[in-house]
Design an enzyme around this catalytic site. Structure first.
Site, mmCIF file in Angstrom:
data_model
loop_
_atom_site.group_PDB
_atom_site.id
_atom_site.type_symbol
_atom_site.label_atom_id
_atom_site.label_comp_id
_atom_site.label_asym_id
_atom_site.label_seq_id
_atom_site.Cartn_x
_atom_site.Cartn_y
_atom_site.Cartn_z
ATOM 1 C CB CYS A 341 29.225 -16.047 -56.025
ATOM 2 S SG CYS A 341 27.790 -16.828 -56.341
ATOM 3 C CG HIS A 440 27.967 -11.592 -56.948
ATOM 4 N ND1 HIS A 440 29.149 -11.901 -57.537
ATOM 5 C CD2 HIS A 440 27.211 -12.348 -57.202
ATOM 6 C CE1 HIS A 440 28.952 -13.017 -57.848
ATOM 7 N NE2 HIS A 440 27.842 -13.261 -57.748
#
Length: 499
Positions: A341, A440
């Site tokens: 991310c 994630h």
């Protein structure tokens, strides 16, 4: 406890004498207990402040702790379990997320003095009502201390919420910090009479040593406060439940270890979703540690740059403290580098923020390890994801939470890390030892962990094959429930909750 199954139960609420007293873990444990005893419980936290979040099936965001508690309760998570989420983006400002979607950034004074009253109070009450219509009992969690007198008028999460819900309140105190008598007595006596009457008992948490040594203390507290001590819970050392608060990082390892694959997670100032690494912490092949020490980074076999709530601020700090250069040197030395991310964005060529989505910094060069450039955008991407690695058909799952869009720099060919279930390609793989992704939870998938560890196969005695992380988590919830049953007067709590 079959005798309790048909009782009508009032909501139960855990509030604290301060932050990090163990309310989240107790809430998860009692969700599990009520599930085991034949009820259909659900967690609720009106307002949560955390950088660790999760995405629901609907693509909405809530605090990670409530997702964990819902998992312990055996139900899907929903934003009604955490209608207001605050994600700090600086020392004084937070992104406000209402019912899973961001509604803007607010500074602390503005939020607690104006926004916390009125509209948000009505929103959290409505969310609680919807949840109560579907589940019973509701296990509520407070936030911080119940004795912040200067914030009581704008409080939407502690005693005013308990009063609205008709909840039986249990005050949780952390004896490991010291000062437990003062903190419990003060927390009770500083309440308005109408709130003090809601406190049905006290649980002393994180006790170390011989429990018999606190028998006298238990009696003294009951005499001083006029409420029963419903349990003295020993410090948990061998039960592993995902924790949300960043203070939990202080209990993690901070240096490398011999005879295992050393994985260093770069300790960012605004690190988010560090529960991405919970599975790795339980993998016996791996020693995972957190650091921003340039020398410790050189001792790692794999370096992971994690998610960040403020990518540009963290990138600036990495350049200032020398960690950025250390990561580049590690890459040149053949170490594996993974960005997740915000970490994926940091590994690229450049991060730009022309709209000031994150703050005043508008442009910084990245570490240059991946041929991508990222532009911050006001619209947040929140979605659950199914995917496969390009060379392995094993189904994998994860989720996305980010406010930037990354594209491949002109002149470079696509080199995706994974293929999503909808056919699109995601992430970037540069050579064999540098990669990034927005996903994630990618490290919760055994096939990806094995891929990451493959270059170190000659050093790994245990293959890790057959280890089921989901089964492991369910076992931990059951062990937590067993621990609480042993040390808490559960029958009395059932009596307190009986309507």
């Amino acid at each position: 406890m079959s005798s309790t199954k048909h009782r009508e139960l009032a909501p139960l609420m855990f509030v604290g004498t301060g932050s990090d007293v163990g309310k989240s873990i107790l809430t998860a444990g009692f969700c599990r207990i009520f599930l085991q005893d034949g009820y259909r419980p659900a967690p609720f936290k009106a307002q949560n402040m955390a950088l660790n979040s999760f995405v629901t099936e609907e693509g909405l965001e809530l605090g990670r702790a409530q997702a964990v508690q819902a998992e312990a309760a055996g139900i899907p998570c929903h934003t009604d379990m955490n209608p207001v989420l605050l994600k700090p983006s600086s020392d004084k400002t937070s992104q406000v997320i209402l019912h899973g979607r961001p509604i803007g950034n607010k500074d602390a004074y503005q939020y607690f003095r104006t926004v916390g009253r009125g509209e948000l109070r009505g929103e959290v009450h409505a969310a609680f009502d919807r949840l109560r219509a579907r589940y019973s009992p509701i296990i509520l969690e407070g936030a911080g201390s119940i004795s912040e007198l200067n914030l009581q008028d704008s409080d939407i999460v502690n005693m005013p919420m308990a009063a609205y819900a008709g909840a039986r309140v249990i005050l949780v105190a952390d004896i490991d910090r010291g000062g437990v008598f003062a903190s419990v007595y003060g927390s009770v006596m500083l309440q308005k009479p109408e709130y003090r009457s809601l406190i049905a008992g006290v649980i002393i948490n994180k006790f170390r040593g011989d429990l018999r040594l606190f028998d006298e203390g238990r009696k003294l507290l009951e005499e001083l406060c006029g409420v029963p001590v419903l349990g003295v819970v020993p410090y948990l050392t061998d039960v592993h439940i995902e924790e949300e608060d960043s203070v939990a990082l202080s209990r993690r390892a901070f240096s490398s270890q011999q005879d295992k694959v050393n994985i260093a997670v770069v300790l960012l100032r605004y690190i988010s979703n560090y529960t991405d690494f919970a599975r790795l912490e339980q993998d016996e092949r791996i020693h995972l540690f957190y650091t921003n020490n340039v020398e410790e980074l050189q001792s790692a076999d794999i370096i992971i740059v994690p998610g960040s709530k403020s990518t540009l601020s963290d990138l600036y700090e990495l350049r200032r403290n020398g960690v950025a250069q250390a990561i580049v040197r590690a890459h040149r030395a053949g170490k594996t580098i993974l960005g997740i991310c915000g970490g994926y964005q940091i590994l690229g060529q450049e991060v730009i923020d022309p709209q000031g989505v994150e703050g005043e910094l508008q442009r910084l060069p990245g570490l240059g390890l991946l041929p991508i450039t990222t532009e911050m955008a006001a619209e947040k991407v929140t979605t659950q994801a199914s995917f496969t690695l390009l060379d392995d058909p094993t189904p994998c799952t994860g989720y996305e939470i980010h406010m930037g869009q990354s594209r491949i720099v002109e002149g470079f060919d696509p080199s995706p890390l994974v293929r999503m279930a909808d056919g699109r390609e995601e992430g970037y793989l540069a050579g064999t030892h540098c990669m990034g992704t927005y996903l994630h939870g990618i490290l919760d998938n055994a096939v990806f962990v094995d891929y990451l560890l493959h270059p170190f196969a000659d050093r790994i005695q245990d293959s890790g094959a057959g280890w089921d992380y989901e089964a492991f988590k369910q076992e931990q919830y059951d062990r937590l429930a067993d621990h609480l049953r042993e040390h808490v007067d559960l029958e009395r709590i059932y009596q307190i909750m009986s309507v």
